[in-house]
Write an enzyme that holds these catalytic residues in place. Structure first.
Site, mmCIF file in Angstrom:
data_model
loop_
_atom_site.group_PDB
_atom_site.id
_atom_site.type_symbol
_atom_site.label_atom_id
_atom_site.label_comp_id
_atom_site.label_asym_id
_atom_site.label_seq_id
_atom_site.Cartn_x
_atom_site.Cartn_y
_atom_site.Cartn_z
ATOM 1 N N HIS A 1 0.829 -1.201 0.000
ATOM 2 C CA HIS A 1 0.000 0.000 0.000
ATOM 3 C C HIS A 1 0.867 1.255 0.000
ATOM 4 C CE1 HIS A 1 -4.387 -0.853 1.132
ATOM 5 N NE2 HIS A 1 -3.877 -2.000 0.736
ATOM 6 N N GLY B 1 -14.805 -12.060 -7.423
ATOM 7 C CA GLY B 1 -16.063 -12.377 -8.083
ATOM 8 C C GLY B 1 -15.835 -13.377 -9.198
ATOM 9 N N ASN C 1 -4.583 4.011 -3.241
ATOM 10 C CA ASN C 1 -3.142 3.972 -3.459
ATOM 11 C C ASN C 1 -2.723 4.475 -4.830
ATOM 12 O OD1 ASN C 1 -2.550 2.489 -0.935
ATOM 13 N ND2 ASN C 1 -3.693 0.853 -1.934
ATOM 14 N N THR D 1 -6.098 -5.533 -9.336
ATOM 15 C CA THR D 1 -6.456 -4.300 -10.051
ATOM 16 C C THR D 1 -6.466 -3.071 -9.156
ATOM 17 O OG1 THR D 1 -8.796 -4.867 -9.779
ATOM 18 C CG2 THR D 1 -7.749 -5.492 -11.861
ATOM 19 N N GLY D 2 -6.198 -3.236 -7.868
ATOM 20 C CA GLY D 2 -5.892 -2.113 -7.009
ATOM 21 C C GLY D 2 -7.058 -1.286 -6.522
ATOM 22 N N GLU D 3 -6.701 -0.201 -5.836
ATOM 23 C CA GLU D 3 -7.663 0.722 -5.251
ATOM 24 C C GLU D 3 -7.228 2.156 -5.530
ATOM 25 O OE1 GLU D 3 -5.683 -1.090 -2.963
ATOM 26 O OE2 GLU D 3 -6.920 -2.909 -2.967
#
Length: 318
Positions: free
Chosen positions: A38, A173, A109, A104-106
């Site tokens: 992060h 998912g 960050n 695929t991250g956030e």
């Protein structure tokens, strides 16, 4: 047989503490390490966020356990070619005991350089292209690439392991699980979800490892452990795509006010009842995961490791 690893939280702990926890994890009988990657913690209460690649270098000198990022986003904040170099060096330092976990991250960050935060579908597209670049660089060949999202010119990795670093893909998912089976060397998730593993296997994941993580909060007083878990990690229980799109720790703190202590207590094994912890881990074993990584919430890491060494791990290894 399911293995049990420890999940090092860069959001809660500084570099020296993480290295010491890794030593304690190895002594307690955990057989592998995950470490989060992060730029920001999820909230200011967690309070830390060291650069993961520096910590991995220290881990390589401190323990003999395999290490994996859980997970690195090679899309926006750091170019995939640079991630390839970092992962290759980590694998050399760890004598091949390194896996690169990617996702695929956030926005939390990845938005920090002012780049647009893409939609989930575009991010998955970017991840596939990034993995292709990283794998090509792992061959040691001079690489040039012009794709929809990335450009690489005349790049070559000189310091790299004898065999390419395995790349595991995070999924939460059916669509992302199938993609993990197709483009990844393994699956990473945080839920004891049998259906998710089925989608992973059907997508191409037969024979590839499926790994999962969970958070717990050991403590001698359950009510205090619940409060600690809620105080530090209420963000884990936000619904939908909030975790991917909220841009700052302050936004997560605001949204986390919607999460109650009761919700956390229902989801996180808290306190010192071994059966509660064993039951939580057994759910992952029964779902079919190859390795389960446990993360202790809060400061009492020594108490947690002593508890798991004597009261939990001997009863979940079959």
């Amino acid at each position: 047989m399911t293995e049990f690893g420890y999940f090092l939280s860069c959001e809660e702990h500084g570099p020296d503490a993480l290295v010491e926890q890794a030593r304690m994890a190895e002594e307690a009988g955990f057989t592998a390490l995950w470490i989060s990657d992060h730029f920001h913690p999820w909230n200011d209460r967690q309070g830390q966020s060291p650069f993961v690649w520096s910590v991995i270098g220290a881990l390589s000198q401190a323990v003999s356990l395999p290490v994996e990022t859980a997970v690195t986003c090679p899309l926006v904040r750091i170019h995939p070619a640079v991630i390839a170099q970092a992962a290759a060096t980590a694998a050399v330092q760890l004598d091949g005991r390194f896996r690169l976990g990617v996702g695929t991250g956030e926005a939390l960050n990845e938005h920090i350089l002012g780049d647009r935060w893409p939609s989930a579908a575009v991010r998955l597209e970017m991840l596939e292209e990034a993995i292709r670049i990283i794998r090509q660089l792992f061959t040691g060949e001079r690489t040039s690439h012009r794709g929809a999202h990335y450009t690489v010119e005349n790049a070559r990795l000189y310091t790299r392991p004898e065999t390419p670093v395995p790349i595991d893909v995070s999924a939460f998912g059916p669509r992302s699980a199938a993609a993990a089976g197709r483009i990844g060397d393994g699956l990473i998730t945080m839920m004891p979800d049998t259906d998710l593993i089925k989608h992973f296997r059907r997508g191409g994941g037969i024979g590839k490892p499926a790994c999962a993580g969970l958070k717990v909060c050991w403590g001698p007083v359950k009510s205090e452990a619940v409060r600690t878990a809620h105080h530090l990690w209420a963000n884990e229980y936000l619904p939908g795509e909030l975790a991917q799109v909220l841009p700052t720790p302050r936004h997560f703190e605001q949204a986390s006010r919607l999460v109650t202590q009761e919700q956390v207590e229902e989801s996180v094994p808290c306190g010192d009842d071994p059966d509660a912890h064993i039951e939580a881990l057994t759910a992952y074993v029964d779902a079919g995961f190859d390795t389960v990584y446990v993360s202790q919430i809060g400061e009492d890491q020594r108490g947690f490791f002593d508890f798991y060494r004597t009261e939990v791990l001997p009863h979940v290894r079959h």
